[in-house]
Design an enzyme around this catalytic site. Structure first.
Site, PDB file in Angstrom:
ATOM      1  CG  ASN A 157      51.464 -18.214  30.276  1.00 53.99           C
ATOM      2  OD1 ASN A 157      51.406 -18.408  31.483  1.00 53.99           O
ATOM      3  ND2 ASN A 157      52.460 -17.553  29.718  1.00 53.99           N
ATOM      4  CD  GLU A 175      55.178 -18.689  27.882  1.00 53.91           C
ATOM      5  OE1 GLU A 175      55.235 -17.498  28.230  1.00 53.91           O
ATOM      6  OE2 GLU A 175      54.091 -19.264  27.608  1.00 53.91           O
ATOM      7  CG  ASP A 235      62.212 -14.070  45.524  1.00 55.92           C
ATOM      8  OD1 ASP A 235      62.732 -14.666  44.564  1.00 55.92           O
ATOM      9  OD2 ASP A 235      61.082 -13.580  45.476  1.00 55.92           O
TER      10      ASP A 235
END
Length: 426
Positions: free
Chosen positions: A137, A200, A248
């Site tokens: 991952n 990925e 964010d």
């Protein structure tokens, strides 16, 4: 990354800052002034390594990395996700790198805003393996510096979170590597939403036409993509530290949480390294997080209305809360069905507008035109109250719910000539 930077410089403006700049607030102030440029800070007070930012802060730059047109980015991502390429080219870390004990003080890690919890790594990709079956991952995470060899990392409940929980249940640390500064196509692949059984890096290899290579780490059993900076270590079992505040996607502060702690052991830095900094809430942050969600919406809409043309999570909507969908309308009601499919596909979606194929969904003025001329509110606006929304939405209620809105800005099937855009047809 250097090869891609050379390509970028042929087509886009670079801002090079030579005067001495501090990583504490000063660097981010410069990045804020150049939201869509590539910026290179060549002289940092705290580090001999220059900072680069903005290498994928526009769709045009990402299209260049993927070797496609802007309008084809979604289909290119879908193709990579559906056709991953295993990587067989694995090499040792070469003499291009200087290797040493991990020491974060060597890196120009930026403190972006006054209320930040501290200096944050914002472009770091964490590579790990599933402790149970060895599946790889790679995912991007924000990491707060605690000291010279420790970080705390924000992990949401997805693949890395699952791996860490599995290791922690066994009373073991989770081996990881962190890569900073890579080709944007590789970076984009790490943000895709693929099954936990997939890797990925194999999606990235598809983006690179099967020519990608990995580097074998020295203290952990992991392979990492080529990057400017590689660090090796582990996420410690049963250890937490404060993470946050952090700005964010929505340009608002996220809360302080107790998050896992990373202990670093070794560091490899390219001899002419650049440190990639992603400016929080900037276009680079928004596009990297939002673009990989567009294929999810596209696929869901296509199952409902096969004539969907394209999907975009708009920059003004933080590439997260607002979507525009282009369709070739075949029957009355297609627009409403698309709205429902899009909202279900991306639960964080708050507002979605559906338009005909003569509207450019990448052009905010064109979208506004469609809403101004093709929407009759009592017929064409769908309101869904008390729906689960995004944790990033500052307008959401304390229980996490919000009101979602869909706008059908498509032409009525029985009145197409009345809505024909003359400037496009004559």
């Amino acid at each position: 990354m250097k090869t891609f930077l050379n390509q970028l410089e042929e087509q886009f403006d670079f801002i090079r800052i030579n005067q001495e700049i501090s990583t504490h607030l000063e660097a981010s102030e410069i990045l804020r002034k150049h939201p869509k440029d590539v910026v290179i800070l060549e002289n940092l007070k705290e580090s001999s390594i220059p900072v680069v930012s903005g290498i994928c802060n526009t769709r045009e730059k990402i299209a260049l990395a993927l070797n496609c047109e802007v309008g084809d980015i979604t289909s290119k991502i879908v193709q990579g996700m559906e056709n991953p390429h295993p990587i067989h080219n694995i090499e040792k870390i070469s003499k291009e790198y200087t290797s040493s004990k991990a020491d974060l003080s060597k890196l120009p890690i930026l403190t972006h805003y006054k209320r930040d919890g501290g200096p944050y790594i914002t472009s770091g990709v964490i590579i790990a393996r599933n402790p149970e079956n060895g599946t790889g991952n790679a995912s991007i995470h924000r990491m707060l510096v605690l000291d010279n060899n420790n970080l705390t990392v924000r992990i949401v409940p997805r693949h890395l979170y699952t791996y860490y929980q599995q290791a922690e249940e066994q009373g073991e640390d989770l081996e990881i590597a962190i890569a900073i500064g890579m080709n944007p196509a590789t970076l984009l692949a790490t943000t895709t939403s693929i099954p936990i059984t997939a890797d990925e890096m194999e999606v990235a290899n598809s983006f690179h036409g099967g020519d990608m290579k990995l580097l074998q780490c020295e203290t952990v059993d992991l392979e990492v993509p080529e990057a400017e900076i590689i660090m090796e270590g582990k996420i410690l079992a049963n250890e937490r530290a404060n993470e946050g505040p952090f700005v964010d996607l929505t340009d608002t502060y996220d809360i302080i949480r107790q998050e896992p702690v990373i202990e670093l052991e070794k560091m490899h830095i390219k001899n002419d390294a650049l440190y990639h900094a992603i400016f929080p809430a900037g276009f680079e942050h928004r596009l990297l997080q939002g673009l990989p969600q567009e294929p999810r919406i596209y696929n869901a809409v296509q199952n409902t209305v096969p004539t969907v043309k394209n999907v975009v999570l708009t920059e003004g909507g933080c590439c997260w809360l607002h979507a525009a969908v282009s369709i070739k309308k075949q029957t009355q009601g297609d627009g409403k069905n698309v709205i429902m499919a899009a909202l279900a596909a991306h639960p964080s979606l708050k507002h979605v507008v559906v338009v005909d194929e003569d509207v450019d969904i990448f052009n905010p003025e064109d979208l506004e035109y469609a809403m101004a001329t093709r929407v009759k509110a009592d017929d064409d606006i769908l309101i869904v109250p008390k729906a689960r929304g995004s944790s990033l939405d500052p307008a959401a209620l304390p229980d996490g719910t919000t009101t979602k809105v869909g706008v059908d800005a498509t032409k009525p099937i029985d009145k197409l000539k009345k809505f024909e855009r003359v400037s496009l047809s004559e």
